[in-house]
Design a protein around this motif. Structure first.
Motif, PDB file in Angstrom:
ATOM      1  N   ALA A 147      11.214 -68.111 -41.595  1.00 16.94           N
ATOM      2  CA  ALA A 147      10.850 -68.316 -40.187  1.00 16.94           C
ATOM      3  C   ALA A 147      11.899 -67.624 -39.323  1.00 16.94           C
ATOM      4  CB  ALA A 147      10.797 -69.806 -39.846  1.00 16.94           C
ATOM      5  N   PHE A 148      11.568 -67.435 -38.051  1.00 15.64           N
ATOM      6  CA  PHE A 148      12.577 -66.956 -37.107  1.00 15.64           C
ATOM      7  C   PHE A 148      12.277 -67.509 -35.725  1.00 15.64           C
ATOM      8  CE2 PHE A 148       9.388 -63.551 -37.131  1.00 15.64           C
ATOM      9  CZ  PHE A 148       9.155 -63.336 -35.780  1.00 15.64           C
ATOM     10  N   ASP A 149      13.349 -67.687 -34.958  1.00 12.35           N
ATOM     11  CA  ASP A 149      13.252 -68.219 -33.593  1.00 12.35           C
ATOM     12  C   ASP A 149      13.848 -67.207 -32.633  1.00 12.35           C
ATOM     13  OD1 ASP A 149      12.309 -70.754 -34.553  1.00 12.35           O
ATOM     14  OD2 ASP A 149      14.379 -71.219 -35.116  1.00 12.35           O
ATOM     15  N   VAL A 150      13.085 -66.863 -31.608  1.00 16.10           N
ATOM     16  CA  VAL A 150      13.556 -65.905 -30.608  1.00 16.10           C
ATOM     17  C   VAL A 150      14.151 -66.666 -29.436  1.00 16.10           C
ATOM     18  CG1 VAL A 150      12.866 -64.094 -28.991  1.00 16.10           C
ATOM     19  CG2 VAL A 150      11.863 -64.179 -31.283  1.00 16.10           C
ATOM     20  N   THR A 151      15.374 -66.277 -29.080  1.00  9.94           N
ATOM     21  CA  THR A 151      16.010 -66.833 -27.891  1.00  9.94           C
ATOM     22  C   THR A 151      16.159 -65.706 -26.878  1.00  9.94           C
ATOM     23  OG1 THR A 151      18.208 -66.369 -28.758  1.00  9.94           O
ATOM     24  CG2 THR A 151      17.252 -68.524 -29.268  1.00  9.94           C
ATOM     25  N   VAL A 155      17.708 -63.310 -31.994  1.00  8.57           N
ATOM     26  CA  VAL A 155      16.750 -63.946 -32.896  1.00  8.57           C
ATOM     27  C   VAL A 155      17.529 -64.619 -34.014  1.00  8.57           C
ATOM     28  CG1 VAL A 155      16.450 -61.742 -34.155  1.00  8.57           C
ATOM     29  CG2 VAL A 155      14.753 -63.559 -34.420  1.00  8.57           C
ATOM     30  N   THR A 156      17.166 -65.852 -34.301  1.00  4.98           N
ATOM     31  CA  THR A 156      17.762 -66.589 -35.414  1.00  4.98           C
ATOM     32  C   THR A 156      16.780 -66.571 -36.567  1.00  4.98           C
ATOM     33  OG1 THR A 156      18.991 -68.030 -33.908  1.00  4.98           O
ATOM     34  CG2 THR A 156      18.712 -68.792 -36.178  1.00  4.98           C
ATOM     35  N   HIS A 158      15.676 -67.602 -40.315  1.00  2.00           N
ATOM     36  CA  HIS A 158      15.862 -68.623 -41.344  1.00  2.00           C
ATOM     37  C   HIS A 158      15.412 -68.053 -42.689  1.00  2.00           C
ATOM     38  CE1 HIS A 158      16.442 -71.580 -38.103  1.00  2.00           C
ATOM     39  NE2 HIS A 158      15.444 -70.957 -37.503  1.00  2.00           N
ATOM     40  N   THR A 164      20.871 -69.176 -42.410  1.00  2.00           N
ATOM     41  CA  THR A 164      20.366 -68.585 -41.167  1.00  2.00           C
ATOM     42  C   THR A 164      21.204 -67.361 -40.821  1.00  2.00           C
ATOM     43  OG1 THR A 164      21.758 -70.029 -39.813  1.00  2.00           O
ATOM     44  CG2 THR A 164      19.500 -70.766 -40.257  1.00  2.00           C
TER      45      THR A 164
END
Length: 419
Positions: A147-151, A155-156, A158, A164
């Motif tokens: 998975a990845f999270d965009v801020t 981008v973080t 996983h 991470t």
């Protein structure tokens, strides 16, 4: 290089490339070589060493060769590569006793520069891995992205082992069934051809002299592509044989004698007795075009952005065009002090590559539909068209330059120039 479990937390990177095939590797190498100050690393879900078992070969166009030379990888590849000195095209039925040559292409785009080389995939991958190691690019193998999270500023990512990784840009080079493309919510235009491509290596008595041949048969094209001699000096060619999927599955799973008999009927004995040297494998063929090549903090490259029919042999070269364009955009943005993962920066890459890719996808789709049939009127039209091209040297030169990747708007790396 690293393999296996990663640290629970890694230092922030500038660029993380997911996928360690030739597209991912060349992207990482191109960016890092041009901009050593950028932190670049790679992750790959495939088990360590699996790339060494890839028995396929690919056509490297002249522009892609220039790029590999600029990336300091071609010197290692060249002794094992085979220049294509001539290309001939026929249109016939399998049972036809004679296959008249309708179109021929000389194999040079410039004196002494072949328009393409045949290169074993594991040689290409190995040279790029060696170059990545020299540049200090870590390759984390056997661990995919979960998975990845965009801020706002990055981008973080996983990883599947629980670690991470923080980056400013995530490059998705994870193939035509890209999981990262799906995670980014990017839709695709996709359809299947009902065909599969059979690939194997064939040994033969007489030398091929660098000649490539493509025979358009009713079920699909049958291409013989010249390979460099093996370590014992024996003559070899790579086969890309397109058949209806049910027939292809039957052929690769069936009796070896049946396969060799069918192969011989298509290959003929013009190069003497033939022998199958690698186990034939079949891949389903289709068209996949991503509706967007970028999203916030992520860029698609290679088959993750487009999967096309192999009828024109341009799949690998399209991927390397993506790499050259993306690397140029990223490096120039960083030099200007811009955010390399910002959407307005990535849009430049998308605008550069999307039209060319869609155009090639449509072209290969039309060619496949036009040539993979036995309809009398269509046969007459396409044979007339091939004959007209044969009689027009300027048009042949245009097609050669297109096939070599040296068309207008070519990124610097594909011209052999530094970024």
């Amino acid at each position: 290089m690293a393999a296996g479990k990663t640290d629970s937390k890694k230092a922030a990177l500038d660029v993380l490339v997911a996928g360690a095939g030739y597209v991912g590797l060349s992207a990482a190498v191109a960016i890092k070589q041009a901009r050593p100050s950028l932190g670049v690393a790679m992750v790959d879900a495939a088990p360590p060493g699996v790339w060494q078992k890839d028995g396929r070969a690919s056509a490297i166009a002249a522009a892609a060769r220039r790029m590999l030379e600029r990336l300091d990888a071609w010197e290692e590849i060249e002794p094992k590569a085979q220049a294509i000195t001539e290309m001939i095209i026929t249109d016939s039925r399998t049972s036809d006793p004679v296959r008249p040559v309708l179109l021929t292409f000389d194999g040079e785009v410039a004196p002494g520069e072949p328009f393409a080389h045949m290169v074993a995939n594991h040689d290409l991958n190995g040279a790029l891995r060696r170059r990545a190691g020299e540049l200090g690019i870590d390759i984390i193998e056997g661990v995919g992205v979960s998975a990845f999270d965009v801020t706002g500023g990055g981008v973080t990512v996983h990883l599947a082992d629980g670690a991470t990784v923080a980056a400013r840009l995530l490059v998705a080079a994870d193939g035509v069934k890209s999981k990262l493309r799906d995670m980014a919510g990017i839709k695709t235009v996709t359809w299947e051809y009902g065909q599969s491509g059979i690939v194997c290596t064939v040994g033969h008595e007489r030398p091929h002299h660098g000649r490539a041949e493509e025979h358009f048969l009713p079920a699909g094209p049958f291409a013989t592509l010249p390979l460099a001699p093996d370590e014992h000096g024996r003559n070899r060619s790579s086969i890309v044989w397109v058949e209806r999927t049910a027939d292809a599955d039957r052929l690769v799973a069936g009796d070896e004698l049946v396969f060799e008999t069918e192969l011989e009927q298509r290959f003929s004995l013009k190069l003497g007795e033939i022998r199958v040297e690698t186990k034939p494998r079949a891949w389903p063929l289709g068209l996949t075009l991503a509706r967007a090549f970028v999203a916030p903090r992520i860029a698609l490259a290679g088959d993750a952005a487009h999967g096309i029919h192999p009828i024109a042999g341009q799949g690998l070269n399209l991927g390397l065009k993506d790499v050259a364009a993306l690397a140029e955009v990223v490096v120039e943005a960083d030099r200007l002090g811009q955010d390399i993962g910002a959407l307005d920066v990535l849009e430049r890459y998308q605008q550069w590559r999307r039209f060319d890719t869609v155009q090639m996808g449509v072209t290969t789709d039309v060619l496949n539909r036009l040539f993979s049939n036995d309809v009398g009127p269509l046969r007459a039209v396409r044979d007339l068209g091939l004959g007209l091209v044969q009689r027009m040297p300027s048009l042949k030169d245009f097609f050669i330059r297109q096939a070599s990747g040296l068309s207008r708007g070519t990124p610097r790396l594909l011209k052999g120039e530094p970024i």
